[in-house]
Design a protein around this motif. Structure first.
Motif, PDB file in Angstrom:
ATOM      1  N   UNK A 562       0.750  -1.319  -0.009  1.00 27.25           N
ATOM      2  CA  UNK A 562       0.114  -0.075   0.101  1.00 27.25           C
ATOM      3  C   UNK A 562       0.752   1.352   0.132  1.00 27.25           C
ATOM      4  N   UNK A 563       2.309   1.142  -0.150  1.00 26.73           N
ATOM      5  CA  UNK A 563       2.734   2.446  -0.218  1.00 26.73           C
ATOM      6  C   UNK A 563       2.687   3.265  -1.432  1.00 26.73           C
ATOM      7  N   UNK A 564       2.815   2.752  -2.397  1.00 29.48           N
ATOM      8  CA  UNK A 564       2.595   3.358  -3.676  1.00 29.48           C
ATOM      9  C   UNK A 564       1.087   3.891  -4.007  1.00 29.48           C
ATOM     10  N   UNK A 565       0.184   2.895  -3.727  1.00 28.96           N
ATOM     11  CA  UNK A 565      -1.429   3.260  -4.071  1.00 28.96           C
ATOM     12  C   UNK A 565      -1.884   3.006  -2.686  1.00 28.96           C
ATOM     13  N   UNK A 566      -2.868   3.600  -2.078  1.00 28.74           N
ATOM     14  CA  UNK A 566      -3.198   3.343  -0.761  1.00 28.74           C
ATOM     15  C   UNK A 566      -4.543   2.358  -0.671  1.00 28.74           C
ATOM     16  N   UNK A 567      -4.576   1.916   0.322  1.00 23.28           N
ATOM     17  CA  UNK A 567      -5.913   0.938   0.643  1.00 23.28           C
ATOM     18  C   UNK A 567      -6.863   2.166   1.475  1.00 23.28           C
ATOM     19  N   UNK A 568      -8.064   2.331   0.905  1.00 24.17           N
ATOM     20  CA  UNK A 568      -8.987   3.513   1.757  1.00 24.17           C
ATOM     21  C   UNK A 568     -10.291   2.944   1.706  1.00 24.17           C
ATOM     22  N   UNK A 569     -11.017   3.463   2.517  1.00 20.38           N
ATOM     23  CA  UNK A 569     -12.390   3.499   2.803  1.00 20.38           C
ATOM     24  C   UNK A 569     -13.184   4.673   2.470  1.00 20.38           C
ATOM     25  N   UNK A 570     -14.296   4.757   1.888  1.00 19.10           N
ATOM     26  CA  UNK A 570     -14.714   5.886   1.499  1.00 19.10           C
ATOM     27  C   UNK A 570     -16.188   5.946   1.282  1.00 19.10           C
ATOM     28  N   UNK A 571     -17.203   6.870   1.658  1.00 24.79           N
ATOM     29  CA  UNK A 571     -18.689   7.044   1.260  1.00 24.79           C
ATOM     30  C   UNK A 571     -18.943   6.898  -0.392  1.00 24.79           C
ATOM     31  N   UNK A 572     -19.733   6.195  -0.607  1.00 25.51           N
ATOM     32  CA  UNK A 572     -19.872   6.294  -2.310  1.00 25.51           C
ATOM     33  C   UNK A 572     -20.096   7.600  -2.966  1.00 25.51           C
ATOM     34  N   UNK A 573     -20.882   8.217  -2.074  1.00 27.57           N
ATOM     35  CA  UNK A 573     -21.252   9.686  -2.499  1.00 27.57           C
ATOM     36  C   UNK A 573     -20.066  10.374  -2.747  1.00 27.57           C
ATOM     37  N   UNK A 574     -19.161  10.501  -1.510  1.00 30.38           N
ATOM     38  CA  UNK A 574     -17.853  11.241  -1.881  1.00 30.38           C
ATOM     39  C   UNK A 574     -16.813  10.832  -3.002  1.00 30.38           C
ATOM     40  N   UNK A 575     -17.047   9.346  -3.261  1.00 27.63           N
ATOM     41  CA  UNK A 575     -16.060   9.039  -4.512  1.00 27.63           C
ATOM     42  C   UNK A 575     -16.869   9.605  -5.589  1.00 27.63           C
ATOM     43  N   UNK A 576     -18.156   9.444  -5.901  1.00 20.79           N
ATOM     44  CA  UNK A 576     -18.962   9.770  -7.016  1.00 20.79           C
ATOM     45  C   UNK A 576     -18.413  11.199  -7.203  1.00 20.79           C
ATOM     46  N   UNK A 577     -18.587  11.834  -6.302  1.00 21.89           N
ATOM     47  CA  UNK A 577     -18.189  13.687  -6.408  1.00 21.89           C
ATOM     48  C   UNK A 577     -17.246  13.855  -6.757  1.00 21.89           C
TER      49      UNK A 577
END
Length: 897
Positions: A562-577
């Motif tokens: 995960x150093x070069x590209x992270x593992x994340x969690x996010x709300x779908x609405x924020x990802x869409x935005x």
């Protein structure tokens, strides 16, 4: 540094003495050491002041060998030599089209006529005039006009292809036949004028191998007019004034092109009396008519200034006239530009500024007003971003030649891109190529003085003929559709997204994105926006359903992964935005309320429920697991099916979770948590920094109520499914404000068919390979689809190569998507094991550590790079005459670690 070799076979003496492998005489490149005075060459900065905005003395110039050769020719630093000609690429559509004349006629009236090159005219009215004239009589002249109209409509709709060319040839044949008809008179002359102007428009609309003929058609039209009585023609039809205005615009701009296109055999247009373009005849608005007449005077002035004056009086007279002309242009009755000015006013002002700049630069010092000139440039670059589009290419080119910074050039390219997205725009490829050549000369010269007129004449004159980015339709505006739109728009393609819903909203709450997904967000330039709303889990914890910790070092926190590209969690609405913010940056057009009913795969085109038709070079079906596109492609309905699994989700506000609460650790520690038990599993993680997303995937079996999308559910129903599970889960249910929803999980049958035989349509995302959410790969696989497409189409893919490109895409993606699908099912079964020997073996494996090799295979994958390499390998096999096999070498990902 040179590697010395005396070429003695099999080993040279020098290499043998040095105990090294003989490589014959070659060069090795290496960076010079910091104190290596012999090899490090340091450039001294110019004594002139650096260009404004430069952050250092170092400069990078985007240029080619062709640009360097032209620069040397302009500066006279090397003997003049013959340069290759600027030749904008042309896409030939190999399709054999049989479109009905009635369809092309309707298309011309509704769409194509709007792209006819004019200034100040109503193009819709011009199209109606041409159609009306073409239907007057059944003569060869009338047929010629009708066939020219069909040719232009076909070219506009489908690009350069056999149907358009055949109609053009037929128009030429009828034109020749009509000239010898006994009945040829004023009506025939009017029809010949219309035919010639349409054939001229055919050539300038899209650069092709015959585009140099446009001046010949203009010559023919002017010859017909000069041989006719204008008053007789006007008495016969008021439409003649409309045609004369159209001719006037082309005639004036042609003189600019021919002024600088100085080549052997360059055409000379016949003179047309100015009374043919006088206010008494013209329907043009007075400011525009005055502008065109002043442009003619500008060309005359610049042309005459190329001849050395004989006396000082001649010099004085010429200088006085240039200043008078400058004053006349500045005095044009153009409305004042205000905050609420429309595009018509802005374009007129832009034209005026372009005329002033061109006259000033071409006069080379006769108008010595540097402050006023800079103000005119600044004013132009204030107007350009305000324009929704600018179909007139002359002001774009002239003002574009004044661009000195990357920011100014980006403004020019943005206006061009906004204009090209319109169906009423003709090709800007030639204009862009000339601008790029001009910018390269400016960058190379910088402190040297290159004659403005010489620069224009050299760049325009080296064009292949006198000068006059695939369209992708994406069906579906979910994560898959937006991702593919971003990936393709970023590589320069025009993208339109059609969405059935009238309002954009992302169903659901939290979503996990592994590094193979966030790596694509990095490629598309939206990861920074995503990270504003995302959480990066510090660790991950796997537990038995009773709460016993099995592992606390899963790969979500492994720095190797995960150093070069992270593992994340996010709300779908924020990802869409965040994805939508990227679409605005790349001018991606999103059309809501666009319900697709039919697909014509051969065109390709789409017909909406409203009857509206959209055409493109390629169509992507990204309309989700319940895809209508998939059913149309397969020829039968293919609804998703439920394996009997449901999802319960509770959204738990964490504000009231206190230190004595069992869930305190879940609140204060950013972590992905799993509980595994008989029949299902639970996962939880923080989203929006104030909400705990808790999801239960549970196998209820068939026969239950089918629910599409989240439906309200009772918290006690959730509790009943986990009655003997970890007490912390039960305390979460009791947190005040917790809300429970429930829905059915669906998947689709693994399909052998993602693309149509025409090679212009392909399914992507859930429409092609919807999977269960047990490996957190649903969105990631959609992003991988988009990444591979972007990687392929970032290369040189001609329109005729699109079928090959989609086949390569399918060959790259199918094996990997299938592997991920089966791994997801394996993980689902493993998570839901009942107590017993198999469960004990699973728990022992978790205690021993995560399956690093599997996650390495899954997460280190770079889809964009995979697509790029796949296309490169495909083109190499064709260049070498090798028939491609089941996927280009190095692209298949089916073998599991």
């Amino acid at each position: 540094r040179a590697v010395s070799c005396d070429r003695t076979k099999p080993n040279c003496t020098n290499c043998s003495r040095s105990n090294r492998r003989c490589q014959w005489h070659s060069f090795k490149l290496s960076w010079p050491g910091a104190n290596d005075r012999r090899r490090a060459v340091v450039s001294k900065s110019s004594p002139s002041s650096p260009t404004q905005g430069r952050i250092s003395d170092a400069r990078f110039v985007h240029t080619t060998y062709w640009d360097m050769e032209l620069y040397h020719n302009l500066t006279g630093s090397v003997p003049v030599r013959t340069l290759s000609l600027l030749d904008p690429s042309t896409c030939w559509n190999p399709s054999e089209l049989k479109t009905l004349d009635s369809d092309l006629l309707e298309y011309f009236c509704c769409v194509a006529s709007a792209s006819l090159a004019t200034f100040g005219q109503d193009t819709t009215n011009l199209g109606k005039v041409l159609l009306r004239i073409s239907l007057e009589g059944k003569t060869a002249s009338a047929a010629a006009l009708f066939q020219a109209l069909m040719a232009f409509s076909s070219l506009h709709r489908y690009g350069l292809q056999s149907q358009a060319v055949e109609a053009k040839i037929a128009a030429l044949g009828s034109l020749a036949q009509g000239s010898f008809e006994p009945s040829f008179g004023a009506t025939g002359a009017i029809q010949h004028i219309g035919t010639g102007m349409l054939l001229c428009s055919f050539e300038v609309h899209q650069a092709s191998c015959t585009s140099g003929q446009w001046t010949q058609y203009l010559d023919g039209v002017k010859t017909v007019i000069n041989a006719s009585s204008i008053q007789t023609l006007l008495q016969l039809s008021s439409d003649v004034a409309v045609l004369l205005d159209w001719l006037h615009y082309h005639d004036v701009l042609a003189r600019f092109s021919l002024l600088h296109w100085k080549r052997e055999g360059a055409p000379e247009l016949p003179f047309t009396p100015t009374d043919h373009f006088c206010p008494q005849i013209s329907n043009l608005p007075p400011p525009i008519l005055s502008m065109l007449n002043l442009l003619s005077q500008v060309w005359d002035t610049v042309s005459s200034s190329a001849i050395s004056p004989e006396t000082s009086d001649d010099v004085h007279d010429h200088k006085s006239f240039v200043k008078l002309l400058d004053w006349r242009i500045r005095s044009l009755p153009i409305p004042i530009v205000r905050e609420d000015s429309d595009d018509t006013t802005l374009v007129m002002k832009l034209y005026q500024l372009a005329m002033l700049l061109y006259l000033n630069r071409s006069s080379e010092g006769l108008i010595d007003q540097p402050i006023r000139t800079q103000q005119q440039i600044d004013q132009a670059f204030v107007i350009l971003p305000r324009l929704s589009s600018c179909r007139q290419q002359f002001p774009i080119y002239i003002i574009g030649c004044e661009s000195r910074t990357d920011e100014q050039r980006a403004v020019i390219l943005d206006v061009i891109l906004r204009t090209e997205t319109l169906s009423s725009s003709r090709s800007f490829n030639h204009c862009k190529r000339l601008l790029q050549a001009s910018w390269a000369q400016d960058d190379l010269a910088e402190w040297n003085n290159i004659s403005y007129r010489s620069k224009l004449t050299s760049t325009i004159g080296l064009a292949e003929f006198v000068p006059a980015f695939c369209h992708v339709l994406v069906v579906g505006c979910g994560l898959s559709g937006l991702a593919s739109a971003l990936a393709l728009a970023q590589t320069g393609h025009r993208v339109t997204v059609l969405e059935r819903s009238s309002k954009l909203q992302e169903i659901g709450a939290g979503i996990q994105l592994s590094p193979n997904a966030t790596r694509m967000l990095q490629h598309w330039g939206v990861l920074e926006q995503v990270l504003k709303y995302a959480d990066r889990p510090e660790t991950g914890t796997f537990r038995s359903y009773r709460g016993a910790v099995l592992s606390q070092s899963p790969p979500v926190s492994d720095p190797r992964l995960v150093q070069k590209a992270p593992y994340i969690v996010i709300h779908r609405a924020h990802l869409l935005r965040a994805l939508l913010s990227g679409t605005r940056k790349h001018n991606i057009e999103i059309k809501l309320g666009s319900d697709v009913k039919e697909i014509d795969f051969s065109m390709p085109s789409l017909r909406l429920s409203t009857g509206e038709v959209h055409e493109a070079d390629v169509i992507l079906g990204a309309d989700g697991e319940r895809s209508r596109c998939r059913g149309i492609l397969l020829g039968h309905a293919d609804p998703p099916y439920s394996p009997g699994d449901v999802v319960y989700r509770i959204s738990v506000p964490i504000a009231d979770i206190t230190e004595d609460h069992l869930a305190w650790d879940l609140k204060t520690r950013s972590s992905v948590n799993f509980w595994m038990g008989s029949g299902g599993h639970v996962v939880s993680y923080l989203i929006q920094h104030d909400m705990l997303n808790v999801v239960l995937v549970y196998a209820e079996g068939g026969g239950g109520k089918v629910m599409y999308g989240p439906q309200p559910a009772d918290l006690e129903e959730f509790r009943s499914k986990i009655s003997n599970w970890d007490p912390v889960l039960h305390e979460l249910i009791d947190v005040e404000g917790s809300v429970c929803t429930k829905w059915t999980l669906f998947q689709i049958h693994e399909s052998n068919k993602w693309r149509h035989e025409s090679g212009r349509f392909v399914l992507i995302g859930d429409a092609a390979h919807a999977i269960l959410p047990c490996l957190a790969q649903g969105a990631a696989q959609a992003f991988e689809d988009a990444g591979v497409l972007g990687g392929i189409f970032s290369q040189s893919v001609g329109r005729d190569q699109i079928p090959d490109a989609l086949r390569v895409f399918e060959e790259v993606r199918k094996p990997r998507a299938s592997d991920v699908r089966h791994r997801t099912l394996d993980q689902k079964a493993m998570f839901a094991l009942a107590d017993g020997p198999d469960q004990e073996k699973r728990d022992a494996k978790f205690r021993a550590g995560a399956d690093y090799e599997m996650f390495k295979w899954l997460w280190e994958y770079d889809a964009a790079d995979s697509g790029r390499v796949a296309w490169e390998n495909f083109t190499k096999t064709h260049e070498n005459g090798v028939k491609p096999h089941n996927g280009p070498e190095g692209t298949r990902e089916s073998s599991r670690p």
